[in-house]
Design a protein around this motif. Structure first.
Motif, PDB file in Angstrom:
ATOM      1  N   GLY A   1      10.059 -56.949  11.940  1.00 42.22           N
ATOM      2  CA  GLY A   1      10.960 -55.863  12.287  1.00 42.22           C
ATOM      3  C   GLY A   1      12.374 -56.159  11.831  1.00 42.22           C
ATOM      4  N   ILE A   2      13.343 -55.567  12.513  1.00 45.37           N
ATOM      5  CA  ILE A   2      14.749 -55.716  12.144  1.00 45.37           C
ATOM      6  C   ILE A   2      15.553 -56.206  13.348  1.00 45.37           C
ATOM      7  N   ILE A   3      16.329 -57.270  13.115  1.00 45.51           N
ATOM      8  CA  ILE A   3      17.280 -57.756  14.109  1.00 45.51           C
ATOM      9  C   ILE A   3      18.653 -57.174  13.779  1.00 45.51           C
ATOM     10  N   SER A   4      19.360 -56.766  14.791  1.00 45.03           N
ATOM     11  CA  SER A   4      20.739 -56.304  14.617  1.00 45.03           C
ATOM     12  C   SER A   4      21.580 -56.844  15.765  1.00 45.03           C
TER      13      SER A   4
ATOM     14  N   GLY B   1      25.638 -58.650   6.830  1.00 46.94           N
ATOM     15  CA  GLY B   1      24.897 -57.390   6.871  1.00 46.94           C
ATOM     16  C   GLY B   1      24.842 -56.885   8.293  1.00 46.94           C
ATOM     17  N   GLN B   2      24.344 -55.650   8.437  1.00 52.36           N
ATOM     18  CA  GLN B   2      24.221 -55.077   9.779  1.00 52.36           C
ATOM     19  C   GLN B   2      22.805 -55.214  10.351  1.00 52.36           C
ATOM     20  N   GLY B   3      21.867 -55.593   9.504  1.00 52.65           N
ATOM     21  CA  GLY B   3      20.495 -55.793   9.946  1.00 52.65           C
ATOM     22  C   GLY B   3      19.857 -56.937   9.187  1.00 52.65           C
ATOM     23  N   TYR B   4      18.773 -57.490   9.740  1.00 51.20           N
ATOM     24  CA  TYR B   4      18.100 -58.630   9.135  1.00 51.20           C
ATOM     25  C   TYR B   4      16.613 -58.507   9.433  1.00 51.20           C
ATOM     26  N   THR B   5      15.785 -58.465   8.385  1.00 49.83           N
ATOM     27  CA  THR B   5      14.347 -58.385   8.611  1.00 49.83           C
ATOM     28  C   THR B   5      13.833 -59.725   9.110  1.00 49.83           C
ATOM     29  N   ALA B   6      13.042 -59.691  10.173  1.00 53.82           N
ATOM     30  CA  ALA B   6      12.664 -60.930  10.849  1.00 53.82           C
ATOM     31  C   ALA B   6      11.407 -60.704  11.673  1.00 53.82           C
ATOM     32  N   PHE B   7      10.915 -61.785  12.224  1.00 54.98           N
ATOM     33  CA  PHE B   7       9.745 -61.721  13.092  1.00 54.98           C
ATOM     34  C   PHE B   7      10.152 -61.936  14.544  1.00 54.98           C
ATOM     35  N   ALA B   8       9.591 -61.132  15.412  1.00 54.28           N
ATOM     36  CA  ALA B   8       9.854 -61.278  16.845  1.00 54.28           C
ATOM     37  C   ALA B   8       9.432 -62.652  17.343  1.00 54.28           C
ATOM     38  N   THR B   9       8.491 -63.269  16.630  1.00 61.41           N
ATOM     39  CA  THR B   9       7.954 -64.567  17.032  1.00 61.41           C
ATOM     40  C   THR B   9       8.633 -65.737  16.335  1.00 61.41           C
ATOM     41  N   ASN B  10       9.737 -65.462  15.628  1.00 58.75           N
ATOM     42  CA  ASN B  10      10.385 -66.548  14.891  1.00 58.75           C
ATOM     43  C   ASN B  10      11.906 -66.488  15.015  1.00 58.75           C
ATOM     44  N   GLN B  11      12.540 -65.622  14.229  1.00 60.73           N
ATOM     45  CA  GLN B  11      13.998 -65.649  14.152  1.00 60.73           C
ATOM     46  C   GLN B  11      14.691 -65.222  15.442  1.00 60.73           C
ATOM     47  N   THR B  12      14.017 -64.416  16.271  1.00 57.43           N
ATOM     48  CA  THR B  12      14.626 -64.083  17.566  1.00 57.43           C
ATOM     49  C   THR B  12      14.797 -65.347  18.406  1.00 57.43           C
ATOM     50  N   ILE B  13      13.886 -66.294  18.242  1.00 66.92           N
ATOM     51  CA  ILE B  13      13.976 -67.558  18.980  1.00 66.92           C
ATOM     52  C   ILE B  13      15.186 -68.356  18.495  1.00 66.92           C
ATOM     53  N   THR B  14      15.435 -68.333  17.190  1.00 68.44           N
ATOM     54  CA  THR B  14      16.607 -69.024  16.638  1.00 68.44           C
ATOM     55  C   THR B  14      17.884 -68.513  17.279  1.00 68.44           C
ATOM     56  N   LEU B  15      17.983 -67.191  17.430  1.00 74.11           N
ATOM     57  CA  LEU B  15      19.177 -66.618  18.042  1.00 74.11           C
ATOM     58  C   LEU B  15      19.275 -66.997  19.521  1.00 74.11           C
ATOM     59  N   GLU B  16      18.131 -67.018  20.198  1.00 70.35           N
ATOM     60  CA  GLU B  16      18.143 -67.453  21.603  1.00 70.35           C
ATOM     61  C   GLU B  16      18.641 -68.886  21.717  1.00 70.35           C
ATOM     62  N   GLN B  17      18.207 -69.746  20.786  1.00 67.64           N
ATOM     63  CA  GLN B  17      18.621 -71.150  20.818  1.00 67.64           C
ATOM     64  C   GLN B  17      20.100 -71.307  20.468  1.00 67.64           C
ATOM     65  N   MET B  18      20.685 -70.286  19.824  1.00 71.31           N
ATOM     66  CA  MET B  18      22.113 -70.287  19.528  1.00 71.31           C
ATOM     67  C   MET B  18      22.935 -69.773  20.715  1.00 71.31           C
ATOM     68  N   GLY B  19      22.230 -69.361  21.781  1.00 68.66           N
ATOM     69  CA  GLY B  19      22.918 -68.896  22.974  1.00 68.66           C
ATOM     70  C   GLY B  19      23.065 -67.393  23.079  1.00 68.66           C
ATOM     71  N   LEU B  20      22.502 -66.633  22.118  1.00 71.62           N
ATOM     72  CA  LEU B  20      22.582 -65.182  22.162  1.00 71.62           C
ATOM     73  C   LEU B  20      21.485 -64.633  23.062  1.00 71.62           C
ATOM     74  N   VAL B  21      21.786 -63.546  23.744  1.00 72.75           N
ATOM     75  CA  VAL B  21      20.848 -62.945  24.693  1.00 72.75           C
ATOM     76  C   VAL B  21      20.266 -61.664  24.090  1.00 72.75           C
ATOM     77  N   ARG B  22      18.943 -61.599  24.095  1.00 76.56           N
ATOM     78  CA  ARG B  22      18.273 -60.416  23.549  1.00 76.56           C
ATOM     79  C   ARG B  22      18.586 -59.188  24.397  1.00 76.56           C
TER      80      ARG B  22
END
Length: 337
Positions: free
Chosen positions: A116-119, A177-198
């Motif tokens: 999907g897309i992360i923004s 960019g304003q969006g980034y194609t990614a997997f819910a099972t991968n890159q969202t975890i990277t952002l969580e580990q950076m301290g960002l909240v979904r």
């Protein structure tokens, strides 16, 4: 080295199943599986089927070959007879069939795709219309096709800018960019580990949620192999269903086995793999429904919205869905699992 490790694991599975080692060379049916990605927790159903002896119990000697950026394409491997089972995606599969390959889909691991897309909160992409006019960081043609199909299916103009990106979301955070194609099972975890909240600091919308439905982890074989070895395919599918159920009961254990053994060559992080494992279960058993038919194919979904999506990308010469799928493999495997 990875292949040798997996072959050894298959042998160890005999001991786990309580079967004599003499059966390994004499009575087990060999079966080679070409994955679509590296040996990470995405394929934990296979690792637990090896670890717990489920393949051996079904009379199979399974070799699992990892994929990845530098690995052979599963479609090419199966076409060449170098693998009996391959894992691929919907559009590349249709393209391969369109080129004359007589392939048949026998199962789908993830019932909705995690792509999907992360923004970020500064410019959230929550609906298809939010893509229009945006600069989207994307990895390649498959991601580009997904965005173009999403816009087409929603009657929107193909008005967006693609910026080639890698597999880390850091350029999105940096404002490239304003969006980034990614997997819910991968890159969202990277952002969580950076301290960002979904759903506060960042948002994720799968292409399925944006109106471009599909499966992920499509298992396919050649028709000739299917006709000659149907029983082996049923047993293989039953074994990985058992592997998934074992993982579902203890995702942390499945992640640890992946990191320590089956994916040891890839320097995986156990915390990340555990989180990925937890997230992917929902894509394999939608809504947590205990009665959901795992790995099943839905002909209506495939002939309806999934074919609509293919047509939206310009793929118009599509075969009758019954010619390229066999739903009976999973149906019979579920009776064994």
């Amino acid at each position: 080295m990875q292949r040798r490790t997996l072959l050894k694991s298959a042998a160890l599975g005999l001991a786990a199943a309580g079967l004599p080692r003499g059966l390994f060379a004499q009575d087990l049916t060999p079966l080679r599986v070409q994955l679509g990605w590296i040996s990470n927790v995405e394929y934990v159903d296979h690792w637990l089927a090896l670890e717990n002896g489920y393949f051996a119990e079904e009379g199979l000697d399974v070799t699992v070959m990892p994929g990845g950026p530098n690995a052979p394409d599963p479609l090419t491997m199966v076409a060449a007879g170098s693998a009996e089972i391959g894992y691929t995606s919907w559009m590349p599969f249709l393209d391969a069939v369109g080129k004359g390959n007589d392939f048949v889909i026998i199962a789908a691991r993830m019932q909705t795709s995690p792509l999907g897309i992360i923004s970020l909160a500064t410019a959230p992409i929550l609906e298809p219309k939010d893509i229009v006019g945006k600069k989207i960081l994307a990895q390649g043609p498959a991601e580009q096709t997904s965005i173009e199909a999403t816009l087409s299916l929603n009657g929107l103009p193909n008005d967006w800018e693609m910026v080639t990106a890698g597999f880390s979301p850091e350029p999105l955070v940096a404002g490239d960019g304003q969006g980034y194609t990614a997997f819910a099972t991968n890159q969202t975890i990277t952002l969580e580990q950076m301290g960002l909240v979904r759903d506060k600091d960042f948002f994720f919308r799968s292409f399925d949620e944006l109106g471009f439905p599909g499966y992920a982890g499509i298992a396919f074989v050649s028709r000739a192999y299917l006709e000659a070895n149907r029983d082996a395919l049923v047993k293989y599918t039953a074994a990985i269903i058992k592997g998934f159920k074992a993982d579902e009961a203890d995702p942390a254990l499945g992640a640890k086995i992946t990191v320590d053994k089956y994916g040891a060559d890839f320097g995986l992080d156990v915390d990340q793999q555990t989180r990925q494992n937890e997230l992917q279960i929902g894509f394999m058993r939608p809504g947590g429904d205990p009665d959901f038919p795992l790995y099943a194919l839905d002909p209506a979904k495939m002939e309806g919205p999934m074919y609509d999506a293919a047509r939206a990308t310009g793929r118009t010469d599509l075969p009758p869905i019954g010619d390229i799928i066999d739903t009976s493999i999973v149906a019979d495997a579920l009776k064994l699992a």
